[in-house]
Scaffold this active site. Sequence first.
Site, PDB file in Angstrom:
ATOM      1  CB  CYS A  26      43.200 -21.792  57.488  1.00  0.00           C
ATOM      2  SG  CYS A  26      44.924 -21.676  56.976  1.00  0.00           S
ATOM      3  CB  CYS A  65      48.432 -22.861  53.254  1.00  0.00           C
ATOM      4  SG  CYS A  65      47.651 -22.858  54.863  1.00  0.00           S
ATOM      5  CB  CYS A 110      44.974 -25.226  56.866  1.00  0.00           C
ATOM      6  SG  CYS A 110      44.169 -24.921  55.291  1.00  0.00           S
ATOM      7  CE1 TYR A 161      49.356 -37.124   1.498  1.00  0.00           C
ATOM      8  CE2 TYR A 161      49.940 -37.299   3.807  1.00  0.00           C
ATOM      9  CZ  TYR A 161      49.668 -36.529   2.704  1.00  0.00           C
ATOM     10  OH  TYR A 161      49.714 -35.162   2.796  1.00  0.00           O
ATOM     11  CD  GLU A 172      45.881 -43.533   2.815  1.00  0.00           C
ATOM     12  OE1 GLU A 172      46.419 -42.434   3.053  1.00  0.00           O
ATOM     13  OE2 GLU A 172      45.798 -44.036   1.682  1.00  0.00           O
ATOM     14  CE  LYS A 218      39.011 -32.083  10.517  1.00  0.00           C
ATOM     15  NZ  LYS A 218      40.293 -31.434  10.417  1.00  0.00           N
ATOM     16  CG  ASP A 232      46.912 -32.387  13.381  1.00  0.00           C
ATOM     17  OD1 ASP A 232      46.947 -31.668  12.358  1.00  0.00           O
ATOM     18  OD2 ASP A 232      46.476 -32.001  14.474  1.00  0.00           O
ATOM     19  CB  CYS A 273      45.605 -20.113  53.603  1.00  0.00           C
ATOM     20  SG  CYS A 273      44.566 -21.555  53.282  1.00  0.00           S
ATOM     21  CE  LYS A 292      42.551 -34.492   7.062  1.00  0.00           C
ATOM     22  NZ  LYS A 292      43.458 -33.509   7.665  1.00  0.00           N
TER      23      LYS A 292
END
Length: 667
Positions: free
Chosen positions: A413, A427, A433, A227, A115, A316, A119, A410, A117
């Site tokens: 630049c 910027c 730049c 389950y 099955e 796991k 969470d 910036c 698992k």
Amino acid sequence: MSIPEKIQREVASLRKAIERHNKLYHSLDNPEIPDADYDSLVERLEGLERKYALASDSSPSSSVGFAPLPKFSEVHHQIPMLSLDKVFEKDGLRNFTKRIGNLLGTEDLINFSCEPKIDGIAVSLLYEDGKLKRASTRGNGKSGEDITHNILEIPCIPKTIELKKIKTRFEVRGEIFLSKLNFNEINKRARQEGQKVFVNPRNTAAGAIRQLDPKKSAKIPLEMFCYGIGINEGIALPESLREIFSVLKELGFPVNEDIRASSGAEECLDFCLELYSKRDLLDYEIDGAVIKVDSLLSQSLIGQNIRAPRWAIAYKFPAEEKITKVLGVEFQVGRTGTITPVARLEPVFVGGVTVSNTTLHNMDEIERLGLGIGDRVIVRRAGDVIPKVVKVLKSGQKKPTTPIIAPRFCPVCMSPIEKDGAVLLRCTGGSSCSAQRKEMLKHFVSRSALDIEGMGDKLIDQLVEEGLIKDAADIFSLDASVLIEMDRLGKKSSENLLAAITKSQETTLAKFLYALGIREVGEATALSLANRYPNLEDLVLAPIEELETIEDIGPTVSSKITAFFASKTNVDLIKRLRGAGVRWSVTSTINNTNLLGKTFVLTGALESLSRREAKDRLLELGAKVSASVSKNTDFVVSGPGSGLKLSKAVEYGVKVLDEKEFLALLP
Ligand code: IVH
């Protein structure tokens, strides 16, 4: 045996830490460490207790969860709700099946129920004479909290069941969870409304199920997979778990369709590996697989210990959340000048990859997280989703951390940075730049734009840094003598790259418009523009009101388009690109197909063409291609390996096409 003082101290401190984390996880729904780290603490404690014979019933290693909070009434579990022992590797699972064989005194292959698992949160539902009488959490395994009021709000849980006999008591156990889809929806809404976002589906579900007010709980669309069973009085039970699941389904309980019966260790392992490979496609979160002896008689012969049954094991999977440390924050400059804070992390293995940096999106996100440099954080990476910092761990931190301050200039630049809207920083350097220039070029050569194969990010960085190219038009005057001097580019690669540059000159107007990098103009908008204005000159001169009449183009996008073409630099760039040989044919294919405006989702593999090619064909024909299935999707094209998107298509009643049917639609 005399036990070294150091060990006694470690055991005491592990017990204290585990108890604290139990409380945070089970009672306060606010875990401070990821599950994997918690598991390591328990494992270390169990190891020491075994080695030094220190095990005791009062140790957290022999109990499950945490006692109920006083705000809920307490429910005593007549049959305790146990936890599961865990393994992390194939051999652990093989040892488990061997142990079972030994306990049952057989060398035959044993039947198992394999099955996912889930969470989520374990709950018990008690039905008396067919009526849902009481629902409770697992709590500490002996007693949990009464959450009947909230369970009544969950649509998939039957409130009455048809049991032929009266005087029956029947307890169904399972896991409450929040689907990934609903979790993402809830967080999307929370973000839009400027509210706190949830860390993960499990915590959200745990918070909802333990609300005092059922109306609040009902706002989170919880689901359940059953389950197992507990009390069963006045009912004849079948002989196997497999049959129990059929009975549960018949009675109207939700049972996970991904449960599979297997024989022997190797089939169970196949299940686990298959489940792991489709983990991202499932719409519910899992942290592993559960392997259970199928026969109920064998289960009772094998028995259980104080904490967990001996007839079941959890296999796991690698954790999707881990703790790491923020070493620093860098501000990156994007193609249009947007400044994005990126966290540099102490490298950590999470969700199957090593993560050493991650975007923090914007300053608001940093503030929301309360993040500083040096903070310990939980990083989450589920599936192929970009890793993110989901939580800052303030407790246990000795020194205060360094605040993260938004830059005023910036970092590349030194042009001033201005605010753009509520959260964005930009910027103001534009094409002066070098960071913006590099990003613009990377966009120009990308697959959806001019698609120049072999022109990678590093090469562009180097060409810009050495002043060899300034903008996209310069790409077409590169020659072999320049390229050959570049790092990692030999004679052959230089020739290939020059051939790719020549090939890219023949393009489509839509790709060209997309390549220009006009703000707010993505692939779909570029295509709409190309269809409306087969002559680029008409688009350059188009008034804003006219642009707004095009479907999907609103005032913001049209203002960005007119601003782009109002700039002499941009118009000059277009002229230079055309002068350098970039061209497209002016005929539009759109009008003679019936796919105009239809929305497609492509999923799974196609045989005769790549997904990318299929997408390009559809876009050329005026169709839209979306990443996710919704009620507005017209067609899902499904090849082998399609998962969640295919099930969504079925759920929404969207027409699903196989490859042959899809190809037949194309002219
Ligand atoms: S059986 C007597 N089956 O995992 C065995 N548990 O780590 C009790 N869980 O408390 C559990 N999916 O909350 C079982 N298919 C599954 C499960 C499952 C998730 C949870 C459950 C349990 C925890 C143990």
